[in-house]
Motif scaffolding. Structure first.
Motif, short mmCIF file in Angstrom:
data_model
loop_
_atom_site.label_atom_id
_atom_site.label_comp_id
_atom_site.label_asym_id
_atom_site.label_seq_id
_atom_site.Cartn_x
_atom_site.Cartn_y
_atom_site.Cartn_z
N MET A 1 0.85 -1.27 0.01
CA MET A 1 -0.13 0.14 -0.04
C MET A 1 0.83 1.35 -0.08
O MET A 1 0.48 2.34 -0.52
CB MET A 1 -0.95 0.00 1.39
N SER A 2 1.93 1.28 0.55
CA SER A 2 3.04 2.36 0.61
C SER A 2 3.48 2.49 -0.70
O SER A 2 3.61 3.78 -0.93
CB SER A 2 4.15 2.16 1.61
N GLN A 3 3.92 1.67 -1.43
CA GLN A 3 4.19 1.79 -2.76
C GLN A 3 3.29 2.91 -3.64
O GLN A 3 3.45 3.49 -4.24
CB GLN A 3 4.94 0.80 -3.50
N THR A 4 1.85 2.07 -3.51
CA THR A 4 0.93 2.92 -4.28
C THR A 4 0.76 4.28 -3.86
O THR A 4 0.62 5.11 -4.44
CB THR A 4 -0.58 2.07 -4.31
N ASP A 5 0.70 4.43 -2.41
CA ASP A 5 0.47 5.74 -1.95
C ASP A 5 1.58 6.80 -2.56
O ASP A 5 1.46 8.00 -2.84
CB ASP A 5 0.57 5.75 -0.42
N ARG A 12 -5.35 11.78 -7.88
CA ARG A 12 -4.72 10.66 -8.60
C ARG A 12 -4.98 9.48 -8.20
O ARG A 12 -5.72 8.26 -8.49
CB ARG A 12 -3.70 10.78 -9.41
N LEU A 13 -4.94 9.39 -6.86
CA LEU A 13 -5.11 8.13 -6.02
C LEU A 13 -6.54 7.94 -5.92
O LEU A 13 -6.95 6.44 -5.99
CB LEU A 13 -4.49 8.09 -4.49
N VAL A 14 -7.55 8.66 -5.95
CA VAL A 14 -9.03 8.67 -6.03
C VAL A 14 -9.30 8.41 -7.34
O VAL A 14 -10.37 7.26 -7.36
CB VAL A 14 -9.43 9.80 -5.16
N PHE A 15 -9.13 9.16 -8.11
CA PHE A 15 -9.83 9.02 -9.60
C PHE A 15 -9.12 8.04 -10.48
O PHE A 15 -9.84 7.42 -11.33
CB PHE A 15 -9.86 10.49 -10.10
N THR A 351 -10.92 4.21 -0.43
CA THR A 351 -11.72 3.42 0.61
C THR A 351 -10.88 2.19 0.96
O THR A 351 -10.50 1.85 2.17
CB THR A 351 -13.10 2.95 0.33
N ILE A 352 -10.54 1.47 -0.09
CA ILE A 352 -9.99 0.24 0.15
C ILE A 352 -8.40 0.40 0.68
O ILE A 352 -8.14 -0.31 1.61
CB ILE A 352 -9.95 -0.86 -1.11
N HIS A 353 -7.86 1.35 0.14
CA HIS A 353 -6.65 1.71 0.48
C HIS A 353 -6.50 2.03 1.93
O HIS A 353 -5.55 1.82 2.61
CB HIS A 353 -5.87 2.62 -0.56
N ARG A 354 -7.40 3.22 2.12
CA ARG A 354 -6.93 3.71 3.68
C ARG A 354 -8.15 3.02 4.72
O ARG A 354 -7.45 3.20 5.83
CB ARG A 354 -7.84 5.18 3.37
N LEU A 355 -9.10 2.35 4.25
CA LEU A 355 -10.06 2.05 5.48
C LEU A 355 -9.85 0.33 5.34
O LEU A 355 -10.38 -0.47 6.28
CB LEU A 355 -11.21 2.63 5.40
N GLY A 356 -9.28 -0.25 4.47
CA GLY A 356 -9.24 -1.84 4.34
C GLY A 356 -10.51 -2.45 3.82
O GLY A 356 -11.57 -1.68 3.30
N TRP A 357 -10.22 -3.54 3.32
CA TRP A 357 -11.27 -4.40 2.68
C TRP A 357 -12.30 -4.74 3.54
O TRP A 357 -13.58 -4.70 3.08
CB TRP A 357 -10.65 -5.72 2.32
N THR A 358 -12.19 -5.14 4.66
CA THR A 358 -13.27 -5.25 5.68
C THR A 358 -14.27 -4.18 6.02
O THR A 358 -15.47 -4.46 5.82
CB THR A 358 -12.97 -5.95 6.82
#
Length: 535
Positions: A1-5, A12-15, A351-358
């Motif tokens: 996740m850190s590499q993507t961030d 751009r991370l959102v859209f 949402t998936i990146h910041r808050l997780g899959w669950t």
């Protein structure tokens, strides 16, 4: 996740969390999903309008179709897909299945629908209506309008086989977990835009007048022919794009080539033991706790939405008895659902990146509980309260029920297509290739049908007791709360296992990267030859 961030920040991370070198693979898949979802939205609204507004029919026919026609159809379709997948490569399976659908749609609009008065057994159906109890009216309507029943089944299988098994299965095969967290959010936006486009096209088609010079004996038949023709054209375009993708991109894609090697190994095993191919798919569900959690989620969603949707369409059938009006209202909901889904899908990657899959996966069951509770509360209000509330808005209680039911239906599907599908498909990615292929085929091809058929069996039993759908509404609402609770528990437990898979994969990549760096550093020092001898 850190590499993507680090690679994508801010908007751009959102859209658009996509790298330039990924566009040749992403854009064709995006267009394919748009066209497949466009067809699915068109066919979904058509099948409801054709079946529910048919002669002596109504929403009570849906529970019988989903049990006695859809469930056998899903088993046969899953068996057919499993056989094809064991014999042919992915590209040929894709062409064969879509071509089969197109041949039937052409047959329906040009042969079966025009000859409905000849093909439908109205005389024997009338005798059965007089002889059987009121609760069997749905079963009689299914038999009476059997060509429409078959059309309903084939249209429903488009979403089950083409969209869920073929496309999403293909997407799982050519993407990895790191890519999926970025790709699937973009794919979801494409599917939602397709619903918006299909809704507007459907509303326009329903408002067209009858043209004697065109094919068709009524404006509704001309609308049907025009929409099916559009489905055929977009499907042919989908196959052309898939061909281009296979020739120009996938043959150089490492993830796809690795999957093809694994598929050949699996196919070889299946050819030796052909009779076990379908049974093995179900055996994976029984042996894997991870797959069982996914199955519970899929069954619960389809059960909950089926329980509410049938009652809503029963109210809408009374408000819009004409097929064009019914179809137009459903297309309006489809378009509105697409707009809401698009707004929600824009945020799914973030949402998936910041808050997780669950957390992301829990959005669907919680939102469905809230909206369903509002629909049932209004539906079960005392009559004088309903009349009073409807009077405040200068409308009727029936129209208010349709509005609240439409809102519940729209929001439930909006959340489903923006959040549920993406998180569910991500859950398959960490699985081994063989488990992914057969477990996904069993869950998507049959598990979803079990949920819908289970809801239909409940409706059938309640119809036998109470005679009408509206009389059974309180009991349906109570069962809905129970299934939603099981759904939420399964999501939380699956989330813990999914996170452990993802962490293990990240750790493996880190270990591989570090070992590769060590080899590069050590390699020049391994030789003990003099420099001149080495030269």
């Amino acid at each position: 996740m850190s590499q993507t961030d680090n690679a994508f920040r801010g908007w751009r991370l959102v859209f658009w969390p996509i790298r330039r070198h990924e566009l040749p693979k992403l854009l064709p898949m995006f267009i394919m999903l748009f066209l497949i979802c466009f067809n699915y939205s068109i066919l979904r609204n058509l099948k409801d309008a054709v079946v529910i507004t048919a002669r002596s029919s109504g929403a009570q026919v849906l529970p019988f179709i989903k049990v006695w026609a859809m469930l056998p159809g899903a088993f046969l379709a899953t068996m057919f897909y499993t056989r094809l997948a064991s014999r042919y490569n992915l590209e040929r399976v894709f062409y064969l299945i879509i071509s089969g659908f197109l041949l039937y749609f052409v047959l329906f609009v040009f042969v079966l629908f025009p000859a409905q008065d000849i093909l439908h057994p109205h005389y024997t159906a009338d005798l059965l209506d007089d002889f059987l109890p009121k609760g069997f009216q749905g079963a009689v309507a299914m038999y009476r309008n059997w060509t429409f029943t078959l059309f309903y089944v084939i249209c429903e299988l488009w979403g089950c086989i083409v969209l869920t098994v073929l496309f999403w299965g293909f997407a799982n095969q050519v993407t990895e977990v790191a890519e999926a967290k970025r790709f699937f959010g973009v794919f979801t936006i494409g599917g939602n835009l397709a619903a918006v486009a299909a809704g507007h096209v459907g509303m326009w088609a329903c408002n067209t007048k009858f043209h004697p010079e065109l094919y068709g004996s009524s404006s509704w038949e001309q609308t049907l022919v025009g929409l099916i023709s559009l489905v055929v054209f977009s499907s042919l375009l989908t196959m052309a794009i898939f061909r281009w993708l296979s020739v120009n991109v996938l043959r150089y894609d490492k993830a796809y080539l690795k999957h093809e090697e694994d598929s050949h190994e699996v196919a070889g095993k299946v050819r030796v033991r052909k009779k076990r191919s379908l049974r093995e798919s179900f055996a994976y569900l029984a042996r894997s706790r991870y797959l069982l959690y996914i199955a519970v989620i899929v069954v619960a969603y389809n059960l909950v939405i089926n329980l509410v949707e049938v009652i809503f369409k029963d109210r809408l059938r009374l408000l819009c008895p004409d097929p064009a009006e019914f179809h137009g209202y459903m297309n309006y909901l489809t378009s509105l659902q697409g707009y809401i889904s698009t707004v929600m899908a824009v945020m799914i990657s973030f949402t998936i990146h910041r808050l997780g899959w669950t957390f992301t996966a829990l959005i669907t069951p919680i939102s469905m509980v809230v909206t369903s509770a509002g629909f049932f509360c209004f539906l079960l209000l005392p009559e004088h309260w309903s009349i009073g509330i409807a009077g405040l808005f200068s409308t009727t209680p029936l129209a208010m029920a349709a509005i609240f039911g439409g809102l519940q239906n729209c929001l439930s599907k909006a959340v489903k297509y923006s959040v549920f599908d993406a998180t569910k498909e991500m859950a398959f990615i960490p699985l081994p290739k063989e488990s992914k292929l057969k477990g996904k085929a069993a869950i998507d091809g049959v598990g979803s049908r079990l949920g819908k058929s289970g809801g239909s069996l409940i409706h059938q039993g309640l119809l036998m007791v109470f005679g009408t759908l509206i009389a059974s509404a309180p009991y349906v609402g109570a069962l809905l709360l129970v299934m939603s609770g099981a759904w939420i528990v399964a999501v939380r437990r699956l989330g813990r296992e999914f996170d452990s898979f993802a962490e293990a994969e990240i750790q493996d990549r880190a270990d591989d990267s570090s070992s590769t760096e060590e080899e590069v550093l050590v390699q020049p020092m391994t030789t003990d030859k003099p420099l001149s001898q080495s030269i």
